[in-house]
Write a protein that holds these residues in place. Structure first.
Motif, PDB file in Angstrom:
ATOM      1  N   ASP A 185       0.814  -1.219   0.000  1.00 18.29           N
ATOM      2  CA  ASP A 185       0.000   0.000   0.000  1.00 18.29           C
ATOM      3  C   ASP A 185       0.845   1.265   0.000  1.00 18.29           C
ATOM      4  O   ASP A 185       0.363   2.330  -0.408  1.00 18.29           O
ATOM      5  CB  ASP A 185      -0.905   0.039   1.238  1.00 18.29           C
ATOM      6  CG  ASP A 185      -1.848  -1.145   1.326  1.00 18.29           C
ATOM      7  OD1 ASP A 185      -2.204  -1.690   0.263  1.00 18.29           O
ATOM      8  OD2 ASP A 185      -2.204  -1.525   2.457  1.00 18.29           O
ATOM      9  N   ILE A 186       2.074   1.176   0.481  1.00 18.37           N
ATOM     10  CA  ILE A 186       2.904   2.377   0.658  1.00 18.37           C
ATOM     11  C   ILE A 186       3.195   3.007  -0.694  1.00 18.37           C
ATOM     12  O   ILE A 186       3.699   2.366  -1.613  1.00 18.37           O
ATOM     13  CB  ILE A 186       4.215   2.047   1.389  1.00 18.37           C
ATOM     14  CG1 ILE A 186       3.929   1.340   2.716  1.00 18.37           C
ATOM     15  CG2 ILE A 186       5.016   3.321   1.607  1.00 18.37           C
ATOM     16  CD1 ILE A 186       3.097   2.137   3.691  1.00 18.37           C
ATOM     17  N   SER A 187       2.876   4.297  -0.808  1.00 17.99           N
ATOM     18  CA  SER A 187       3.096   5.043  -2.034  1.00 17.99           C
ATOM     19  C   SER A 187       3.985   6.242  -1.738  1.00 17.99           C
ATOM     20  O   SER A 187       4.641   6.295  -0.692  1.00 17.99           O
ATOM     21  CB  SER A 187       1.746   5.478  -2.624  1.00 17.99           C
ATOM     22  OG  SER A 187       1.907   6.103  -3.876  1.00 17.99           O
ATOM     23  N   LEU A 188       4.009   7.194  -2.658  1.00 13.21           N
ATOM     24  CA  LEU A 188       4.747   8.435  -2.477  1.00 13.21           C
ATOM     25  C   LEU A 188       3.759   9.543  -2.120  1.00 13.21           C
ATOM     26  O   LEU A 188       2.553   9.395  -2.345  1.00 13.21           O
ATOM     27  CB  LEU A 188       5.526   8.799  -3.740  1.00 13.21           C
ATOM     28  CG  LEU A 188       6.868   8.082  -3.973  1.00 13.21           C
ATOM     29  CD1 LEU A 188       6.662   6.600  -4.235  1.00 13.21           C
ATOM     30  CD2 LEU A 188       7.632   8.712  -5.143  1.00 13.21           C
ATOM     31  N   PRO A 189       4.244  10.659  -1.558  1.00  8.73           N
ATOM     32  CA  PRO A 189       3.337  11.761  -1.227  1.00  8.73           C
ATOM     33  C   PRO A 189       2.636  12.269  -2.490  1.00  8.73           C
ATOM     34  O   PRO A 189       3.138  12.076  -3.596  1.00  8.73           O
ATOM     35  CB  PRO A 189       4.278  12.819  -0.643  1.00  8.73           C
ATOM     36  CG  PRO A 189       5.508  12.066  -0.242  1.00  8.73           C
ATOM     37  CD  PRO A 189       5.635  10.940  -1.214  1.00  8.73           C
ATOM     38  N   VAL A 212      -9.504  11.734   0.571  1.00 10.89           N
ATOM     39  CA  VAL A 212     -10.232  12.841  -0.057  1.00 10.89           C
ATOM     40  C   VAL A 212      -9.748  14.196   0.449  1.00 10.89           C
ATOM     41  O   VAL A 212      -9.467  15.104  -0.333  1.00 10.89           O
ATOM     42  CB  VAL A 212     -11.745  12.690   0.169  1.00 10.89           C
ATOM     43  CG1 VAL A 212     -12.495  13.900  -0.406  1.00 10.89           C
ATOM     44  CG2 VAL A 212     -12.241  11.402  -0.469  1.00 10.89           C
ATOM     45  N   SER A 213      -9.620  14.352   1.752  1.00  8.74           N
ATOM     46  CA  SER A 213      -9.320  15.680   2.304  1.00  8.74           C
ATOM     47  C   SER A 213      -7.862  16.065   2.152  1.00  8.74           C
ATOM     48  O   SER A 213      -7.540  17.242   1.983  1.00  8.74           O
ATOM     49  CB  SER A 213      -9.723  15.746   3.779  1.00  8.74           C
ATOM     50  OG  SER A 213      -8.906  14.890   4.566  1.00  8.74           O
ATOM     51  N   GLN A 214      -6.957  15.086   2.214  1.00  5.59           N
ATOM     52  CA  GLN A 214      -5.524  15.368   2.097  1.00  5.59           C
ATOM     53  C   GLN A 214      -4.910  14.736   0.858  1.00  5.59           C
ATOM     54  O   GLN A 214      -3.703  14.836   0.649  1.00  5.59           O
ATOM     55  CB  GLN A 214      -4.786  14.879   3.342  1.00  5.59           C
ATOM     56  CG  GLN A 214      -5.251  15.544   4.623  1.00  5.59           C
ATOM     57  CD  GLN A 214      -4.442  15.116   5.830  1.00  5.59           C
ATOM     58  OE1 GLN A 214      -3.328  14.609   5.715  1.00  5.59           O
ATOM     59  NE2 GLN A 214      -4.990  15.311   7.013  1.00  5.59           N
ATOM     60  N   SER A 215      -5.719  14.073   0.056  1.00  5.91           N
ATOM     61  CA  SER A 215      -5.259  13.373  -1.139  1.00  5.91           C
ATOM     62  C   SER A 215      -4.129  12.397  -0.811  1.00  5.91           C
ATOM     63  O   SER A 215      -3.157  12.279  -1.550  1.00  5.91           O
ATOM     64  CB  SER A 215      -4.817  14.367  -2.222  1.00  5.91           C
ATOM     65  OG  SER A 215      -5.183  13.894  -3.499  1.00  5.91           O
ATOM     66  N   ASP A 216      -4.288  11.680   0.294  1.00  5.32           N
ATOM     67  CA  ASP A 216      -3.261  10.747   0.752  1.00  5.32           C
ATOM     68  C   ASP A 216      -3.177   9.557  -0.204  1.00  5.32           C
ATOM     69  O   ASP A 216      -4.125   8.789  -0.361  1.00  5.32           O
ATOM     70  CB  ASP A 216      -3.585  10.265   2.170  1.00  5.32           C
ATOM     71  CG  ASP A 216      -2.431   9.553   2.828  1.00  5.32           C
ATOM     72  OD1 ASP A 216      -2.012   8.504   2.305  1.00  5.32           O
ATOM     73  OD2 ASP A 216      -1.935  10.048   3.858  1.00  5.32           O
ATOM     74  N   ASN A 217      -2.025   9.421  -0.852  1.00  8.61           N
ATOM     75  CA  ASN A 217      -1.866   8.382  -1.862  1.00  8.61           C
ATOM     76  C   ASN A 217      -1.781   6.982  -1.261  1.00  8.61           C
ATOM     77  O   ASN A 217      -2.283   6.019  -1.852  1.00  8.61           O
ATOM     78  CB  ASN A 217      -0.621   8.672  -2.703  1.00  8.61           C
ATOM     79  CG  ASN A 217      -0.803   9.871  -3.603  1.00  8.61           C
ATOM     80  OD1 ASN A 217      -1.909  10.155  -4.056  1.00  8.61           O
ATOM     81  ND2 ASN A 217       0.266  10.599  -3.858  1.00  8.61           N
ATOM     82  N   THR A 218      -1.145   6.851  -0.111  1.00  5.25           N
ATOM     83  CA  THR A 218      -1.052   5.540   0.525  1.00  5.25           C
ATOM     84  C   THR A 218      -2.426   5.075   0.992  1.00  5.25           C
ATOM     85  O   THR A 218      -2.783   3.897   0.829  1.00  5.25           O
ATOM     86  CB  THR A 218      -0.048   5.577   1.691  1.00  5.25           C
ATOM     87  OG1 THR A 218       1.254   5.844   1.163  1.00  5.25           O
ATOM     88  CG2 THR A 218      -0.027   4.269   2.453  1.00  5.25           C
TER      89      THR A 218
END
Length: 389
Positions: A185-189, A212-218
């Motif tokens: 699951d770990i992605s980049l910012p 949605v609120s922070q567009s967290d890719n992970t």
């Protein structure tokens, strides 16, 4: 996607006597924008102890650059409306007996536009490709730009949220279902969870809120794994099959994976799925992302109308209302927002509900082969939003 800070400065108020002042509040506001660099003697000492003069000047300069020529300050209840060439700014100002500023607060910035048609004209000055739609109660009011789908970045995450909502409504999952963060699951910012550790536990509601609120890719990639690509793909146009995870996109932007990108672009859906299986094996720490623009054919592709359709499926979820984007929530009964960006890509999609019960959706996308001016695009978008109030 960066948020627009509507509250530009807040300087602590102190008590002051009601005596004849050296300047009126209107004059004090006007000189901030018309008499060159601001002067320390215009402010009460208590103010400058809390906020440096340079910081105040930066706020003033930013407002002036956005608004153009200052025209006048007009009383509006206990506040003032500052009229600029391009914008209207709500301000609170208090003076002490000597006419020194004790409180200065810029609350909101609104564009000055005559109507929606005028606001839409500004988009035609953009280089590259753009598309924009304004909808009211499900019907198109205005649209402009290219008709082909454009890259929208993280706005595709609305489809992930729609698929999650569907499975929760079907009682297959719950908002309070606790899941484990897996290594894949770990992605980049952007986001925060890329700095967390595999094995951490989160509710689906938390992952969705961060997505949605922070567009967290992970958080996004974790939800894609949990839901499955196919469950999300049905909410997206066929051009988005197979669905890219955010880490897949970063891997395709890595020059070391040039051959994989070529196979992806040339292949049919089945061939692309095989490429993504290989990319899924590349951990985030092995991906070299330089921040240069990639091939936008390998992206998430939507028209503004399609983005609004996605938003309509999830706009009543509180998760979409955490981050209002560039809108002042006080101006509307309900605001739902998602945006997306990467180098050469910017999309803003906002669903609005007014006090009369009318629903609006405004979605605008800009793609360009060079770095784009986010601030210019955001101002154009705010002009459109302002014409709807």
């Amino acid at each position: 996607m960066h948020k627009i800070l509507l509250i530009s400065a807040a300087l602590a108020g102190v008590s002051f006597a009601q005596f004849t002042q050296a300047v009126t509040p209107e004059q004090a506001l006007a000189r901030l924008f018309t008499q060159g660099p601001i002067k320390p003697e215009w402010f009460a000492p208590e103010v400058l102890k809390q906020v440096p003069l340079a910081q105040i000047q930066a706020v003033i300069t930013g407002i002036a650059q956005q608004g153009g020529a200052f025209q006048k300050a007009v009383p509006a209840g206990q506040d003032f409306t500052l009229e600029f060439e391009k914008t209207l700014v709500t301000a609170t100002l208090r003076l002490d007996a000597q006419g020194k500023i004790t409180t200065l607060l810029f609350k909101a910035v609104k564009p000055r536009v005559k109507d929606l048609r005028e606001a839409m004209k500004g988009y035609f000055t953009l280089p590259g490709k753009f598309s924009v739609v304004v909808m009211k109660n499900g019907q198109v009011l205005q649209q402009a730009g290219v008709t082909e789908p454009l890259a929208v970045g993280s706005t595709f995450k609305l489809a992930v949220l729609a698929a999650l909502q569907e499975q929760i409504e079907a009682k297959k999952l719950g908002w309070d279902t606790v899941v484990t963060l897996e290594p894949q699951d770990i992605s980049l910012p952007s986001g925060q969870l890329q700095d967390w550790y595999p094995g951490a536990h989160f509710t689906l509601e938390t992952l969705a809120g961060l997505m949605v609120s922070q567009s967290d890719n992970t958080a996004t990639d974790a939800l894609i794994r949990i839901l499955g690509r196919e469950a999300i793909e049905k909410f997206l146009p066929a051009a988005n099959q197979p669905l890219l995870t955010t880490r897949n996109l970063f891997a395709l932007r890595d020059a070391a994976n040039k051959s994989a990108l070529e196979l992806y672009l040339k292949g049919d859906v089945a061939a692309k799925r095989e490429v993504l299986k290989q990319l899924d094996q590349i951990p985030a720490q092995k991906i070299q992302f330089s921040g240069t623009q990639g091939d936008l054919r390998a992206e998430w592709l939507l028209t503004p109308t399609e983005a609004c359709t996605l938003m309509s499926k999830v706009q009543n979820l509180k998760i979409t209302q955490i981050n209002p984007g560039v809108v002042n929530p006080a101006d509307w009964k309900q605001v739902s927002y998602k945006g997306g960006s990467e180098v050469g890509v910017l999309n803003l999609t906002t669903a609005l509900l007014d006090q009369a019960g009318n629903t609006y959706c405004v979605s605008a996308t800009w793609n360009h082969t060079q770095a784009i001016d986010d601030s210019n695009f955001i101002q154009l978008y705010m002009n459109v939003l302002g014409s709807l109030e």
